[in-house]
Motif scaffolding. Structure first.
Motif, PDB file in Angstrom:
ATOM      1  N   ALA A  15     -54.565 -19.437 -15.481  1.00  0.00           N
ATOM      2  CA  ALA A  15     -54.038 -18.702 -14.217  1.00  0.00           C
ATOM      3  C   ALA A  15     -53.560 -18.269 -12.531  1.00  0.00           C
ATOM      4  O   ALA A  15     -54.687 -19.463 -12.361  1.00  0.00           O
ATOM      5  N   ARG A  16     -52.553 -17.590 -12.518  1.00  0.00           N
ATOM      6  CA  ARG A  16     -52.277 -18.028 -11.039  1.00  0.00           C
ATOM      7  C   ARG A  16     -53.886 -17.596  -9.711  1.00  0.00           C
ATOM      8  O   ARG A  16     -53.680 -17.817  -9.029  1.00  0.00           O
ATOM      9  N   ASP A  60     -47.680 -16.696 -17.579  1.00  0.00           N
ATOM     10  CA  ASP A  60     -48.303 -18.109 -17.301  1.00  0.00           C
ATOM     11  C   ASP A  60     -48.764 -19.305 -18.507  1.00  0.00           C
ATOM     12  O   ASP A  60     -47.892 -20.293 -18.171  1.00  0.00           O
TER      13      ASP A  60
END
Length: 811
Positions: free
Chosen positions: A558-559, A650
């Motif tokens: 994930a970011r 994402d």
């Protein structure tokens, strides 16, 4: 004549023996269609076993099953040593002891309620004694007075029964309303009464006799329980202390009548529209709870106080944001310091008490009503004091395996000095002990996994644990020494292993499944790595004729750097720049990217259908999902549609960058919480998702229930910002892609009103690329195959129309 010959010939042919070549072949499922996979599951998938339990002698295993394709499951039994399961007749069911009940400390007897009466079972002789036989219902059967008596509740009062003498004793006398006060007499009445007593000897003698009778009655009443007046409150959780000195009870005060949402039911037997009264909305007044203690020896009652409880006046961190905003000067002239807000003391909910076996000690679990604190405290009923043993604080909300929303998984160790409990102190739910005399706390398990269940063995020398230690997507059964130490893994098959121990704890019945293999029952010795023997075979030849996929478990980076788990379904020969669908599971706090048979089995089969037609499917355990510890569980605090939606975006990015999916051909769908995320995706990420199907969706969290929403978003009047940014109805103007919404009209969970309000918003915004499909007879969870079929045909059409390339028209 010719017709007659043909008829006779046909009849003769039909009764001839069928040769091996003539045997009818099992039905093949063939290419998947929505019509096929949305049929009644028991009719073609098979009726899967559930709810297994052992007979009290450990020789049989009972369970719910439906191998005959009936309309509902029935009770079956199979010998633990093997054999063919058989259906249990109604007559036999009536003679069976209840599955649930309480055992005495030596595990020699069991007491239980059945059909509103209480029974006592001797486990060695299997003899049953009937404790009560009344028209009133008796409940909450238990052992009392250190196993010398049986206790139960009748009519809101506690009773005990002595097996040795057969004597029944009423232990409490709770009464609704207020205690009547002495009659008031005015001056005139007092004068006349005194005059009568002075004038007439007969009146004086009768008055003396009445007073003597009252004194005698008061003396007699000392042998009976004290009358306890409840006013408008009710009582529950009645317990007699092991030494018989105290009765503890929970006082329940329901809030003043609040407006309840009504759900109209249009398709009814009567032909008239019938309103279903459902629930209030988040922020409505809630039920209040207190712990009452009746000291029998002193013939007095009191209500426990918590004023010295550490952190009781500690407000949640989010409240400080609003206080700072409110106290900020609005212009340079307003420089006077803002007044300090009045101190708030939070309401609490007590659970327990939990008594040691000897009755010398007791503890409570106390939770704050806002669910941000959980205290474990020692209780001294003599002094009416509590002392802190452990405090768990979470600025989001307290929950997790073995913790839940009530007392959680707690108990006493055999030494009567230490208690055990589960806590997310390290970020994962683990097992702890604390010494009530020294306050010393010890962690028995640790690591980046969750202990999902914990039980002491009968000999109190070891623990039996269920945990996801090997992988977040697997559940295994373990044994561990009572003082902690290495976990010995008992089950080995990947997937989920739901274990029920035999009465002597030498054998396990295992309800087991894998990702593409539905639940079946197995039995195995309670030994590491022992072989599992299958007891049931539930799936049909038609279901087994299709090669159901074993989805790949992947992680998405994930970011924010977190690892997010997901199920990936890919076509055998993927098309470059092909279409993809992301599925969003419901409930929020639920796990679906795991290695066992999904409760979303219809969606699982639909994903197989999509892959057959060239789609890539991604099923993400987004932030807020279960199985991954506290940080994932609370990742949606104060912002639903934040990190949980980012995880979907994402995932879409990964599909494009790694799996060759076209960024212009990604759809999304889900139900309930998954429907909510779908709406947020279509409204706030319109360039990522071209089409979405939002099913039974929450559209405005201010209209959902209190128990779920308050934990995550707090109360709407205290944290309006959290509600504003988390509700899809506020973002509807962002819709660009094609949106399908489906909702049951008698949904008592997420009300049909939710989707109606959003529809009106879309109309006023002049949006055209949306449609609403309504299901007049469906509640939140659909039950009719016709409804499932209609809904998923619409979903498939939505994706085929908007995500697949247009087919050129031949000329």
């Amino acid at each position: 004549m010719r017709i007659g010959i043909l008829t006779v010939s046909a009849f003769c042919f039909s009764v001839l023996p069928v040769t091996a070549q003539q045997q009818p072949t099992a039905p093949k499922l063939g290419p998947l269609t929505v019509d096929k996979i949305m049929r009644e599951p028991a009719q073609w998938l098979g009726g899967l076993p559930s709810a297994p339990y052992w007979s009290e002698n450990g020789k049989q295993i009972y369970f719910q099953w439906n191998p005959t394709k009936a309309r509902r499951d029935s009770l079956y039994v199979v010998n633990a040593g093997g054999g063919t399961p058989r259906k249990v007749s109604l007559a036999e069911q009536r003679s069976l002891p209840a599955n649930r009940g309480r055992y005495d400390q030596r595990h020699l007897r069991k007491v239980y309620e059945k059909d509103g009466d209480i029974y006592l079972l001797d486990l060695k002789s299997q003899q049953v004694r009937r404790v009560t036989n009344t028209a009133e219902r008796e409940t909450e059967a238990d052992f009392a007075l250190q196993d010398k008596a049986v206790s139960y509740v009748r009519g809101g009062n506690l009773y005990t029964w002595d097996p040795a003498t057969g004597e029944t004793v009423q232990r409490t006398d709770f009464r609704r309303g207020s205690k009547p006060g002495p009659g008031e007499m005015d001056k005139s009445a007092k004068f006349l009464r005194a005059q009568q007593l002075a004038l007439f000897q007969v009146i004086r003698q009768r008055d003396q006799d009445a007073k003597a009778r009252e004194r005698a009655q008061r003396a007699l009443n000392r042998l009976r329980p004290k009358g306890i007046w409840l006013g408008s409150k009710t009582v529950e959780n009645l317990q007699l202390s092991p030494d018989g000195r105290y009765v503890t009870y929970t006082l329940v005060q329901e809030p003043a009548a609040d407006k309840l949402a009504l759900v109209p039911n249009f398709v009814t037997l009567s032909g008239f529209t019938e309103d279903i009264s459902t629930r209030s909305k988040v922020g409505a007044p809630q039920t209040a709870y207190e712990l009452g203690i009746y000291d029998i020896g002193r013939d007095t009652t009191f209500v426990l106080g918590y004023k010295d409880l550490k952190g009781l006046d500690e407000l949640p961190a989010y409240r400080k944001e609003y206080q700072l905003s409110a106290s900020a000067p609005t212009d340079t002239a307003k420089t006077k310091k803002a007044a300090k807000p009045a101190m708030e003391v939070r309401r609490v909910v007590p659970y327990g008490p939990f008594w040691s076996n000897t009755g010398q000690r007791a503890f409570l679990v106390v939770r704050s009503a806002d669910n941000k604190d959980r205290w474990i405290v020692a209780l001294d009923p003599t002094t009416q004091k509590i002392s802190l043993l452990d405090r768990q604080r979470d600025e989001a909300w307290i929950n997790g395996p073995g913790i839940g929303y009530e007392a959680g998984n707690v108990g006493w160790l055999p030494d009567g000095r230490r208690i055990w409990f589960q806590s997310e102190e390290t970020g994962y739910s683990h097992l702890y002990t604390v010494d009530v005399t020294t306050g010393q706390k010890k962690a028995l398990t640790s690591g980046k996994f969750e202990v999902q269940d914990a039980r002491l063995s009968l000999d109190k020398k070891s623990w039996h644990l269920t945990a996801n230690k090997t992988h977040p997507g697997e559940q295994h059964f373990y044994r561990m020494p009572v003082e902690g130490g290495p976990l010995t893994q008992l089950t080995t098959r990947p997937g989920a292993n739901e274990v029920t121990l035999s009465p002597d704890e030498k054998t396990l019945v295992v309800r087991y499944s894998y990702a593409n293999k539905p639940w079946e029952l197995f039995v195995m010795p309670n030994k590491p790595g022992a072989a599992m023997r299958q007891l049931t075979h539930s799936t049909t030849p038609e279901f087994e004729s299709y090669p159901w996929r074993d989805p790949e478990i992947i992680t998405i980076k994930a970011r924010d750097g977190a690892d997010v788990y997901a199920r990936l379904y890919r076509p055998a020969t993927a098309t470059a720049q092909g279409p993809a669908v992301i599925f969003v599971h419901g409930a929020g706090y639920l796990q679906n990217a795991h290695k066992w048979w999904s409760q979303y089995f219809r969606e699982y089969m639909f994903h197989n259908l999509l892959v057959d037609q060239g789609y890539t499917v991604l099923d993400i355990d987004y932030r807020g999902s279960s199985g991954y510890g506290r940080d994932v569980r609370t990742g949606i605090y104060r912002y639903m549609g934040g990190k949980d939606l980012n995880d979907q975006v994402d995932g879409a990015k990964l599909l494009v960058e790694k799996y060759g999916v076209s960024p212009q051909r990604i759809g999304i769908y889900g139900g309930s919480y998954g429907g909510f995320i779908t709406l947020m995706a279509m409204f706030t990420q319109p360039d990522v998702f071209k089409a979405g199907a939002a099913l039974r969706s929450v559209t405005d969290w201010a209209h959902y229930n209190h128990g779920y929403t308050d934990n995550i978003l707090n109360e709407p009047y205290n944290d309006s910002l959290a509600y504003a940014r988390s509700s899809p109805i506020n973002y509807a103007e962002g819709l660009k892609g094609a949106l399908l919404m489906c909702h049951g009209m008698v949904d008592t969970n997420v009300h049909f009103q939710d989707i109606v309000r959003l529809s009106q918003r879309l109309i006023e915004l002049k949006k055209e690329n949306w449609e609403l499909a309504v299901y007049p007879v469906e509640d939140h969870g659909f039950v009719e195959p016709s409804s499932w079929t209609d809904e998923y045909k619409r979903i498939l059409k939505l994706f085929d129309t908007n995500l697949k390339p247009a087919v050129p028209v031949s000329r």
